[in-house]
Design a protein around this motif. Structure first.
Motif, PDB file in Angstrom:
ATOM      1  N   LEU A  41      29.742  34.296  40.436  1.00  0.00           N
ATOM      2  CA  LEU A  41      31.184  34.551  40.511  1.00  0.00           C
ATOM      3  C   LEU A  41      31.533  35.585  41.578  1.00  0.00           C
ATOM      4  CD1 LEU A  41      31.975  34.621  36.706  1.00  0.00           C
ATOM      5  CD2 LEU A  41      32.730  32.903  38.349  1.00  0.00           C
ATOM      6  N   GLY A  42      30.539  36.398  41.967  1.00  0.00           N
ATOM      7  CA  GLY A  42      30.778  37.445  42.967  1.00  0.00           C
ATOM      8  C   GLY A  42      31.487  36.979  44.224  1.00  0.00           C
ATOM      9  N   ILE A  43      31.233  35.735  44.665  1.00  0.00           N
ATOM     10  CA  ILE A  43      31.856  35.293  45.913  1.00  0.00           C
ATOM     11  C   ILE A  43      33.169  34.553  45.688  1.00  0.00           C
ATOM     12  CG2 ILE A  43      29.748  35.212  47.279  1.00  0.00           C
ATOM     13  CD1 ILE A  43      29.739  32.162  46.924  1.00  0.00           C
ATOM     14  N   LEU A  44      33.486  34.204  44.431  1.00  0.00           N
ATOM     15  CA  LEU A  44      34.728  33.462  44.179  1.00  0.00           C
ATOM     16  C   LEU A  44      35.864  34.412  43.807  1.00  0.00           C
ATOM     17  CD1 LEU A  44      36.112  30.721  43.911  1.00  0.00           C
ATOM     18  CD2 LEU A  44      35.298  30.586  41.565  1.00  0.00           C
ATOM     19  N   ILE A  45      35.516  35.431  43.027  1.00  0.00           N
ATOM     20  CA  ILE A  45      36.518  36.411  42.629  1.00  0.00           C
ATOM     21  C   ILE A  45      36.582  37.499  43.703  1.00  0.00           C
ATOM     22  CG2 ILE A  45      37.053  38.176  40.904  1.00  0.00           C
ATOM     23  CD1 ILE A  45      35.769  36.311  38.813  1.00  0.00           C
ATOM     24  N   PRO A  46      37.781  37.799  44.227  1.00  0.00           N
ATOM     25  CA  PRO A  46      37.861  38.772  45.317  1.00  0.00           C
ATOM     26  C   PRO A  46      37.460  40.177  44.873  1.00  0.00           C
ATOM     27  CG  PRO A  46      40.053  38.235  44.484  1.00  0.00           C
ATOM     28  CD  PRO A  46      39.082  37.297  43.799  1.00  0.00           C
ATOM     29  N   PRO A  47      36.985  41.028  45.805  1.00  0.00           N
ATOM     30  CA  PRO A  47      36.733  40.734  47.216  1.00  0.00           C
ATOM     31  C   PRO A  47      35.496  39.845  47.402  1.00  0.00           C
ATOM     32  CG  PRO A  47      35.924  42.924  46.671  1.00  0.00           C
ATOM     33  CD  PRO A  47      36.618  42.411  45.444  1.00  0.00           C
ATOM     34  N   SER A  48      35.461  39.119  48.497  1.00  0.00           N
ATOM     35  CA  SER A  48      34.369  38.193  48.727  1.00  0.00           C
ATOM     36  C   SER A  48      34.018  38.139  50.208  1.00  0.00           C
ATOM     37  CB  SER A  48      34.774  36.808  48.238  1.00  0.00           C
ATOM     38  OG  SER A  48      33.998  35.812  48.845  1.00  0.00           O
ATOM     39  N   GLY A  49      32.798  38.485  50.525  1.00  0.00           N
ATOM     40  CA  GLY A  49      32.324  38.435  51.911  1.00  0.00           C
ATOM     41  C   GLY A  49      32.402  37.025  52.491  1.00  0.00           C
ATOM     42  N   PHE A  79      32.222  42.762  37.398  1.00  0.00           N
ATOM     43  CA  PHE A  79      31.418  43.193  38.536  1.00  0.00           C
ATOM     44  C   PHE A  79      31.797  42.411  39.787  1.00  0.00           C
ATOM     45  CE2 PHE A  79      27.846  44.238  41.116  1.00  0.00           C
ATOM     46  CZ  PHE A  79      27.493  45.502  40.680  1.00  0.00           C
ATOM     47  N   ALA A  80      32.123  41.117  39.592  1.00  0.00           N
ATOM     48  CA  ALA A  80      32.515  40.283  40.730  1.00  0.00           C
ATOM     49  C   ALA A  80      33.781  40.817  41.397  1.00  0.00           C
ATOM     50  CB  ALA A  80      32.737  38.846  40.270  1.00  0.00           C
ATOM     51  N   ALA A  81      34.606  41.493  40.611  1.00  0.00           N
ATOM     52  CA  ALA A  81      35.825  42.056  41.182  1.00  0.00           C
ATOM     53  C   ALA A  81      35.551  43.344  41.953  1.00  0.00           C
ATOM     54  CB  ALA A  81      36.851  42.310  40.080  1.00  0.00           C
ATOM     55  N   ILE A  82      34.345  43.875  41.809  1.00  0.00           N
ATOM     56  CA  ILE A  82      33.966  45.079  42.553  1.00  0.00           C
ATOM     57  C   ILE A  82      33.167  44.694  43.786  1.00  0.00           C
ATOM     58  CG2 ILE A  82      32.616  47.200  42.492  1.00  0.00           C
ATOM     59  CD1 ILE A  82      33.031  47.247  39.483  1.00  0.00           C
ATOM     60  N   SER A  83      32.311  43.695  43.613  1.00  0.00           N
ATOM     61  CA  SER A  83      31.347  43.382  44.655  1.00  0.00           C
ATOM     62  C   SER A  83      31.699  42.078  45.352  1.00  0.00           C
ATOM     63  CB  SER A  83      29.953  43.274  44.026  1.00  0.00           C
ATOM     64  OG  SER A  83      29.171  42.380  44.752  1.00  0.00           O
ATOM     65  N   GLY A  84      31.453  42.029  46.645  1.00  0.00           N
ATOM     66  CA  GLY A  84      31.725  40.819  47.398  1.00  0.00           C
ATOM     67  C   GLY A  84      30.513  39.916  47.505  1.00  0.00           C
ATOM     68  N   SER A  85      29.463  40.257  46.792  1.00  0.00           N
ATOM     69  CA  SER A  85      28.214  39.513  46.952  1.00  0.00           C
ATOM     70  C   SER A  85      27.708  39.008  45.612  1.00  0.00           C
ATOM     71  CB  SER A  85      27.173  40.424  47.610  1.00  0.00           C
ATOM     72  OG  SER A  85      25.886  40.179  47.114  1.00  0.00           O
TER      73      SER A  85
HETATM   74 NA    NA Z   1      33.807  39.482  44.435  1.00  0.00          NA
END
Ligand code: NA
Ligand code: NA
Lengths: 175, 428, 307
Positions: B145-153, B103-109
């Motif tokens: 992990l959402g902000i460490l794995i790209p995409p990341s706002g 999910f972290a690779a989908i979401s930047g948040s």
């Molecule tokens: Na992300």
């Protein structure tokens, strides 16, 4: 959600008194509908841009206003349902006197914040109107229009908090 | 002194048990009133903080999760996971960490990640006998992990302020992100091996496993569909939430055929409730953040650290402690905007690689999301489960230690972050 | 000392952000410490879109905005976005003390902010894309671009491009994945925002000019001593010159820096510029005239005199 939980604060999700209940619920319905509108606008924009080369250039700006509007419409309903998060060390107490004090503090703080938001919001809206401030984006929106949502939000939140305080002092559940 | 009074005052206010958004908003208002003599900024800040199209990812990802839950898509997914790896102790925890990573690779948040995975996973983990506290902790931490794995706002924001390469930063986040996911997964296995409540059925056999995978294929396809949409440029990372929601609605209506107008509204209503608590805290935190920024409080503290005349290693350690402390009270965006410009000149002077530092910063900001008193992911998990906040904090606390450990690893071995981007040809 | 909190949106390493810092130090020096200037860059105190109203209201004392931030609030400020309207450096040298600038200063005062400094930021833009150069109007047919604002986009649309709105933070990723095909940006920003990582053909064109300008709250300004007012006046004049130098330097260095990053850079010829101008200008002019009326016509006349 909704399910009772061990050690959890008993949230009063009872009806608010004095006809406030209906107004706050209507805000909640509006907020839920705005989420669906947000989904539709974003989806239409993606399809329009990708498939038709015909983007709705105002979509980005418009969805920003939708976020403000849905928060302001729904904050009071979420409060009525006891959804807003608090650190529940003291409120989970079983001591009756302390419980009353902490409840008054809880609802009083929401009322206080709502009053600050409402009065400064009034200033924001009227200043934007006098200044004739428009958004820098494609919609060229007169800013006082989306900012007016602040007044709605403050009003609903204050009303709901007032209702809860009335209940706290009269002991009525209002159902 | 001022610093202690303001931070201490906030903690005291939070402990009275008033809603967190009100505590932050009122403390911010008090600071504005005392130092500025006027409160006009309160509503301006609330409006400008919420008037942001990128925030639509929060309700829309929650909505996607709600649709998948109501249509029982998630149930199939967890049944499948349990059939396939349930016989391994901690398998479900590992699967949840994996879900967070995907999910972290989908979401930047990070908040969107914790919300979506949490709403769908926690009830399922409990269904299979996971102690609640363990489930709460793994999602609170995995979501970060959402902000460490790209995409990341936040990474893009840091890149713009520091002028580091966005592409290099995105690549630099991948190995540390996977490493942290691996550490979390290992911890889940360890933790589960000491929990007798977790049922570990016998291996169901290949046939049953294949049947279960087939049943859950539509849920399994969701991440590749959304990721494909982003990487082929059909929609942006922000719009991915809407795309995911539409995908969920399509499979609910046409594949599962158990969806009604009533359920559509229920999903929207449930989404509204969850989003409200998040958004109101974001608004309150912004008022508090603005108030202490205008009186230059974080600036003063950061300038002090920048001016201590430390060596490169000493400086990094001091800065990490500083960010950790600020992270207890401020949210990610403010921390990046306030500290980066002040620290940057010293960093460059000391020869510290801004890409490496960017990764350290992101990991530290992930920590900020799960440290009390103001930890957005803690709040989010509390909000969607109604568990006492103390349970969430306790559940997340081992992960705080694991992340500090990861941070230490990254400080000791910078190439964990920098190897990939520099191998890919991004210059220093 | 009197506190003077100044908000702006530029990242700290931007060449104009450095000019703002230098200006702040100069104001403090010239006012002999009467003014304590605190600069909050990179949107860290007030967001770009809120700077104007925050200063007008008096939440903060001072802010800097790029001209197109004014939008419909004061559309006259957009005049330099007109295709090839303010392309000459000589015109910019004369700008701070010109009648054109005076007209805008009066309009700003009427609106409710007091202008203190003009900082020329760019007259050199790049059209960026992948695989080919955008150098003739026909090249724009059917491509998706991130636009700038309504009036400028009218010119792009006239050439057949469709313009898309998205937050600045998403543009890099959108260019990388092809959500949009092309962008137009200041040449130095094309370098500092790393567009070269995701685009490979850059066409340098003096298509539009942009400036950052600093302004203060009028009633706060009225309460200042004559010494402080003089300091702001003097520092403003000096900083206008520094900005011009810094921007010319940045614009001169950027094409080479971009080439060093391995992308193709093409400098549009006079004929190509003339063709682009012919294709874009009528649409912009119509939109600008609609937004600004008589004032706009008068301002364009004054600007004509600077060329
Ligand atoms: Na992300
Ligand atoms: Na925290």
């Amino acid at each position: 959600m909704g399910k009772p939980h061990q050690g959890e604060v008993e949230q009063s999700t009872s009806r608010l008194p004095l006809g406030i209940d209906l107004i706050v619920r209507v805000g909640g319905v509006l907020s839920a509908v705005l989420i669906l509108v947000m989904l539709a606008v974003t989806a239409v924009n993606v399809v329009g841009r990708y498939a038709l080369g015909n983007p709705f250039r105002g979509a980005e700006e418009f969805t920003g206003y939708l976020v403000v509007a849905l928060v302001m419409a729904g904050a009071a309903e979420a409060y009525r349902r006891g959804d807003h998060i608090a650190i529940d060390l003291i409120r989970s107490t079983r001591i009756p006197g302390l419980k009353h004090v902490s409840n008054v503090l809880y609802h009083g703080s929401v009322l206080a914040f709502a009053v600050i938001l409402g009065s400064t919001g009034w200033h924001t809206v009227s200043f934007s109107r006098d200044f004739e401030s428009y958004s820098a984006g494609y919609l060229e929106t007169p800013m006082w229009i989306p900012q007016s949502a602040l007044l709605l939000g403050a009003f609903l939140l204050a009303l709901a908090a007032f209702g809860r305080l009335v209940q706290e002092f009269t002991g009525r559940t209002g159902s | 002194m001022t610093t202690l009074l303001i931070f201490g005052g906030l903690i005291a206010l939070l402990l009275t048990g008033i809603p967190i958004f009100a505590a932050l908003g009122l403390m911010g208002s008090a600071v504005l009133w005392i130092y500025e003599g006027k409160l006009w900024a309160v509503s301006d800040v609330v409006f400008s903080t919420l008037n942001l199209s990128t925030l639509t990812t929060i309700p829309l990802f929650v909505f996607m999760a709600q649709v998948m839950i109501k249509a029982k898509v998630i149930e199939d997914l967890y049944d499948m996971t349990n059939t396939v790896i349930g016989h391994l102790r901690g398998g479900l925890g590992v699967a949840t960490v994996a879900a967070c990573t995907v999910f972290a690779a989908i979401s930047g948040s990070s908040v969107a990640t914790a919300l979506s995975i949490g709403a769908s996973s926690i009830p399922q983990m409990k269904r299979f006998g996971y102690p609640e506290r363990d489930a709460l902790g793994v999602i609170a931490a995995g979501g970060t992990l959402g902000i460490l794995i790209p995409p990341s706002g936040p990474m893009i924001l840091y890149a713009i302020v520091s002028e580091a390469s966005i592409g290099a930063l995105f690549l630099a986040g991948i190995i540390p992100g996977l490493l942290i996911a691996l550490i979390f997964a290992a911890f889940c296995v360890l933790q589960a091996s000491r929990r007798t409540s977790i049922s570990a059925p016998d291996w169901a056999g290949w046939e049953a496993a294949m049947a279960a995978i087939k049943r859950s294929i539509w849920a399994l396809l969701a991440p590749p569909v959304v990721m494909g949409g982003i990487y082929f440029g059909i929609f942006t990372a922000t719009e991915a939430a809407a795309a995911g929601s539409i995908y969920a609605l399509l499979i609910a209506v046409f594949i599962y055929r158990n969806f009604s107008w009533k359920m559509l509204y229920d999903c929207a209503y449930q989404t509204m409730r969850t989003s409200m608590m998040v958004f109101m805290i974001i608004a309150g935190a912004a008022v508090f953040g603005h108030a202490i920024t205008i009186i230059r409080l974080p600036v003063a503290i950061t300038e002090m650290v920048a001016g201590m005349g430390l060596s490169a290693t000493g400086f990094i350690l001091a800065v990490m402690v500083l960010i950790f402390i600020l992270g207890m009270f401020l949210e990610t965006i403010s921390i990046i905007l306030i500290t980066t410009p002040i620290l940057l000149p010293t960093m460059i002077h000391l020869g510290i690689d801004p890409v490496w530092y960017g990764v350290l910063l992101m990991v530290n900001l992930e920590l900020a999301l799960i440290t009390p008193p103001v930890g957005m992911n803690l709040f989010v998990i509390k909000g969607i489960t109604n568990a006492p906040l103390s349970e969430v904090v306790k559940g997340a606390s081992p992960f705080v230690l694991l992340m500090i450990f990861s941070l230490a690893l990254l400080i000791a071995f910078p190439s964990l972050a920098t190897w990939l981007p520099y191998t890919a040809g991004f210059g220093r | 000392a009197t506190e003077m909190r100044c908000s702006h949106q530029l990242p700290p390493a931007h060449h104009i952000a450095k000019v703002v810092d230098r200006w702040a130090a100069e104001v403090e020096k010239l006012s002999e410490g009467e003014l304590d200037v605190q600069v909050f860059g990179a949107d860290s105190l007030v967001k770009a879109n809120d700077n104007i109203v925050s200063v007008a209201k008096g939440d903060i004392e001072c802010a800097f905005s790029l001209n197109f931030q004014w939008g419909k609030t004061l559309p006259l400020m957009n005049v330099t976005l007109g295709p090839y309207t303010m392309s000459s450096i000589d015109a910019w040298k004369k700008w701070p003390t010109s009648d054109a600038a005076k007209l805008l200063e009066d309009k700003l005062e009427e609106k409710g902010v007091h202008n203190v400094v003009w900082m020329f930021q760019t007259n050199t833009s790049v059209f960026t894309t992948k695989g080919r150069f955008l150098k003739a109007p026909a090249d724009f047919q059917g491509i998706k671009m991130r636009g700038l604002n309504k009036a400028f986009d009218a010119g792009l649309t006239a050439m057949g491009a469709s313009t898309v709105a998205m937050p600045g933070s998403e543009v890099y990723q959108a260019l990388a994945t092809g959500t949009i095909d092309a962008a137009v940006t200041d040449v130095a920003a094309g370098y500092s925002r790393k567009y070269y990582e995701v685009q490979d053909h850059f066409t340098v064109v003096p298509v539009l000019a942009a400036y950052l300008h600093g302004y203060v709250n009028p009633s706060w300004y009225a309460g200042l001593s004559d010494k402080s007012k003089a300091a702001l006046q003097k520092a403003g004049e000096e900083a206008a010159g520094w900005a011009l130098e810094a921007s010319q330097e940045a614009a001169a260095a950027a094409p080479k820096q971009l080439e060093e990053k391995g992308v193709q850079v093409y400098i549009a010829s006079d004929e190509e510029n003339a063709a682009l101008k012919a294709a874009m200008k009528p649409a912009f002019d119509a939109e600008f005239a609609k937004e600004t009326g008589e004032d706009g016509a008068k301002l364009l006349e004054l600007i004509e005199k600077l060329q």
